[in-house]
Design a protein around this motif. Structure first.
Motif, PDB file in Angstrom:
ATOM      1  N   ARG A  69       0.893  -1.111   0.019  1.00 58.08           N
ATOM      2  CA  ARG A  69      -0.093  -0.160  -0.005  1.00 58.08           C
ATOM      3  C   ARG A  69       0.937   1.237   0.004  1.00 58.08           C
ATOM      4  O   ARG A  69       1.980   1.272   0.839  1.00 58.08           O
ATOM      5  CB  ARG A  69      -0.899  -0.108   1.250  1.00 58.08           C
ATOM      6  N   GLN A  71       0.504   5.653  -0.711  1.00 63.69           N
ATOM      7  CA  GLN A  71      -0.394   6.753  -0.886  1.00 63.69           C
ATOM      8  C   GLN A  71       0.066   7.749  -2.213  1.00 63.69           C
ATOM      9  O   GLN A  71       1.165   8.069  -2.180  1.00 63.69           O
ATOM     10  CB  GLN A  71      -0.541   7.730   0.140  1.00 63.69           C
ATOM     11  N   GLU A  73      -0.460  11.190  -4.592  1.00 67.14           N
ATOM     12  CA  GLU A  73      -0.919  12.505  -4.430  1.00 67.14           C
ATOM     13  C   GLU A  73      -1.378  12.666  -5.863  1.00 67.14           C
ATOM     14  O   GLU A  73      -1.022  12.415  -7.075  1.00 67.14           O
ATOM     15  CB  GLU A  73       0.262  13.474  -4.247  1.00 67.14           C
ATOM     16  N   PHE A  95       3.433   8.819  -6.915  1.00 70.51           N
ATOM     17  CA  PHE A  95       3.716   8.164  -5.921  1.00 70.51           C
ATOM     18  C   PHE A  95       5.161   7.347  -5.868  1.00 70.51           C
ATOM     19  O   PHE A  95       5.686   7.558  -6.668  1.00 70.51           O
ATOM     20  CB  PHE A  95       2.777   6.730  -6.024  1.00 70.51           C
ATOM     21  N   ARG A 118     -13.997  13.116  -3.281  1.00 74.90           N
ATOM     22  CA  ARG A 118     -12.654  12.313  -2.833  1.00 74.90           C
ATOM     23  C   ARG A 118     -11.573  12.700  -3.660  1.00 74.90           C
ATOM     24  O   ARG A 118     -10.408  12.524  -3.319  1.00 74.90           O
ATOM     25  CB  ARG A 118     -13.105  11.103  -2.531  1.00 74.90           C
ATOM     26  N   ASN A 123      -5.596  15.929  -2.927  1.00 73.53           N
ATOM     27  CA  ASN A 123      -5.992  14.779  -2.249  1.00 73.53           C
ATOM     28  C   ASN A 123      -5.170  13.532  -2.416  1.00 73.53           C
ATOM     29  O   ASN A 123      -4.299  13.591  -3.285  1.00 73.53           O
ATOM     30  CB  ASN A 123      -7.557  14.429  -2.366  1.00 73.53           C
ATOM     31  N   ALA A 124      -5.153  12.483  -1.629  1.00 73.03           N
ATOM     32  CA  ALA A 124      -4.580  11.451  -1.335  1.00 73.03           C
ATOM     33  C   ALA A 124      -5.374  10.343  -1.903  1.00 73.03           C
ATOM     34  O   ALA A 124      -6.570  10.277  -1.676  1.00 73.03           O
ATOM     35  CB  ALA A 124      -3.849  10.895  -0.179  1.00 73.03           C
ATOM     36  N   LEU A 125      -4.696   9.265  -2.774  1.00 69.42           N
ATOM     37  CA  LEU A 125      -5.453   8.273  -3.407  1.00 69.42           C
ATOM     38  C   LEU A 125      -4.652   6.833  -2.960  1.00 69.42           C
ATOM     39  O   LEU A 125      -3.347   7.098  -3.296  1.00 69.42           O
ATOM     40  CB  LEU A 125      -5.558   8.157  -4.774  1.00 69.42           C
ATOM     41  N   ASP A 126      -5.251   6.099  -2.215  1.00 68.75           N
ATOM     42  CA  ASP A 126      -4.571   4.744  -1.756  1.00 68.75           C
ATOM     43  C   ASP A 126      -4.410   3.773  -3.019  1.00 68.75           C
ATOM     44  O   ASP A 126      -5.374   3.428  -3.513  1.00 68.75           O
ATOM     45  CB  ASP A 126      -5.204   4.170  -0.754  1.00 68.75           C
ATOM     46  N   LYS A 128      -2.054   0.102  -4.312  1.00 59.31           N
ATOM     47  CA  LYS A 128      -1.763  -1.203  -3.977  1.00 59.31           C
ATOM     48  C   LYS A 128      -0.734  -1.616  -4.912  1.00 59.31           C
ATOM     49  O   LYS A 128      -1.021  -1.740  -6.245  1.00 59.31           O
ATOM     50  CB  LYS A 128      -2.774  -2.133  -3.660  1.00 59.31           C
ATOM     51  N   ASP A 141      -6.772   0.543  -4.172  1.00 61.70           N
ATOM     52  CA  ASP A 141      -7.029   0.027  -2.930  1.00 61.70           C
ATOM     53  C   ASP A 141      -8.449   0.381  -2.676  1.00 61.70           C
ATOM     54  O   ASP A 141      -8.935   1.431  -2.748  1.00 61.70           O
ATOM     55  CB  ASP A 141      -6.234   0.743  -1.826  1.00 61.70           C
TER      56      ASP A 141
END
Length: 309
Positions: A69, A71, A73, A95, A118, A123-126, A128, A141
């Motif tokens: 995982r 994060q 931007e 990332f 969102r 903002n951040a995006l998760d 994998k 994710d």
């Protein structure tokens, strides 16, 4: 897709009565065997329109379950289209890859919670990251990869088999009395042409966003090689020294020869040349000068560059 079907199944019919070349028994047997082999290859490639989307879905699921995982931007965001009342988002994100380098990529997905807002810039995006392969390089994710269920690949597969059998019987009966089956028979060259066209078409479903990636030109020609660059590559500033059309067109799109130079992490100046087909709609973005470069430290022949601003 219409052109694909036309050249695979209708165009060969125009050449049924072409005068034969090589009607000796050995050539006749060779034409039958070569034709049958490529018809089987063509049938196998059509079946991949069924299996590839399923394998992609399974691959994304594995990455969601076991990936690393990180994060990302969100650097830019926009709506691409609206499907079932939900907009499809196209985000430019940055990332840290598995080698600790900051890389950029475009992510396209359907936003089912529009009201949450969102995915604004900043903002951040998760994500994998894939730690056991490179296709796909990453997945979102918590998101679900959904393939579109369609019966058309099955219909196409069955049609191809029936067409192959009917085509051979028809050619045998017709050419038994008019021309003998030979090396000029469409029975042999039609599936060869179909195989080539299917291989080109499969690149678009096996790697749907490669040509829409942030690093859009380079030597990574498959989803796996591009994914390896994104996961393990090093980013640097490089220079597009020169670019020019080669005079070759593929699917009516021009092939461009690039000359690129960059400095690797050890301070060595690397110069590389590569060719790539660039859509006519993207020719305006080509320019000499500075360009973002991503390359593999252990194989500097593998690189991609960002075209445009």
């Amino acid at each position: 897709m219409f052109l694909l079907f036309f050249f695979m199944y209708i165009f060969p019919l125009f050449f049924i009565l072409v005068p034969p070349i090589g009607t000796r028994p050995v050539f006749k047997v060779a034409a039958i065997l070569i034709g049958f082999t490529f018809w089987m290859v063509q049938t196998y490639l059509i079946s991949k329109f069924i299996t590839v989307p399923r394998k992609m879905e399974e691959a994304h699921q594995r990455v969601r379950e076991s990936g690393q995982r990180v994060q990302a931007e969100i650097l830019a965001a926009g709506d691409v289209w609206v499907s079932d009342d939900y907009p499809s988002k196209r985000l430019l994100v940055q990332f840290q890859n598995l080698s600790g380098n900051a890389v950029k990529a475009y992510v396209t997905f359907t936003d089912t919670q529009v009201e949450a807002k969102r995915f604004a810039v900043g903002n951040a995006l998760d994500l994998k990251l894939n730690t056991s392969g490179s296709a796909p390089a990453f997945t979102i994710d918590g998101a679900t990869y959904e393939r579109t269920a369609s019966r058309w690949p099955w219909v196409w597969l069955i049609f191809n088999i029936i067409y192959m059998v009917v085509f051979f019987i028809g050619l045998y009966i017709m050419q038994r009395y008019v021309w003998k089956l030979s090396l000029t028979s469409p029975w042999m060259w039609a599936p060869i042409l179909g195989t080539i066209m299917l291989l080109l078409e499969l690149k678009t479903i096996g790697n749907p966003h490669l040509n829409d990636s942030y690093y859009s030109a380079g030597t990574a020609v498959s989803a796996a090689s591009f994914g390896e660059l994104l996961l393990h590559g090093t980013t640097t500033e490089g220079q597009v020294i020169n670019f020019a059309q080669t005079g070759t067109y593929i699917n009516q799109q021009p092939e461009i020869s690039f000359s690129v130079m960059y400095t690797d992490a050890s301070g060595h100046e690397i110069s590389r040349r590569f060719k790539q087909v660039i859509p006519l709609t993207e020719l305006y973005a080509l320019k000499k000068g500075e360009a973002d470069v991503i390359y593999l430290p252990n194989n500097t022949n593998q690189l991609m560059i960002h075209l445009g601003d």
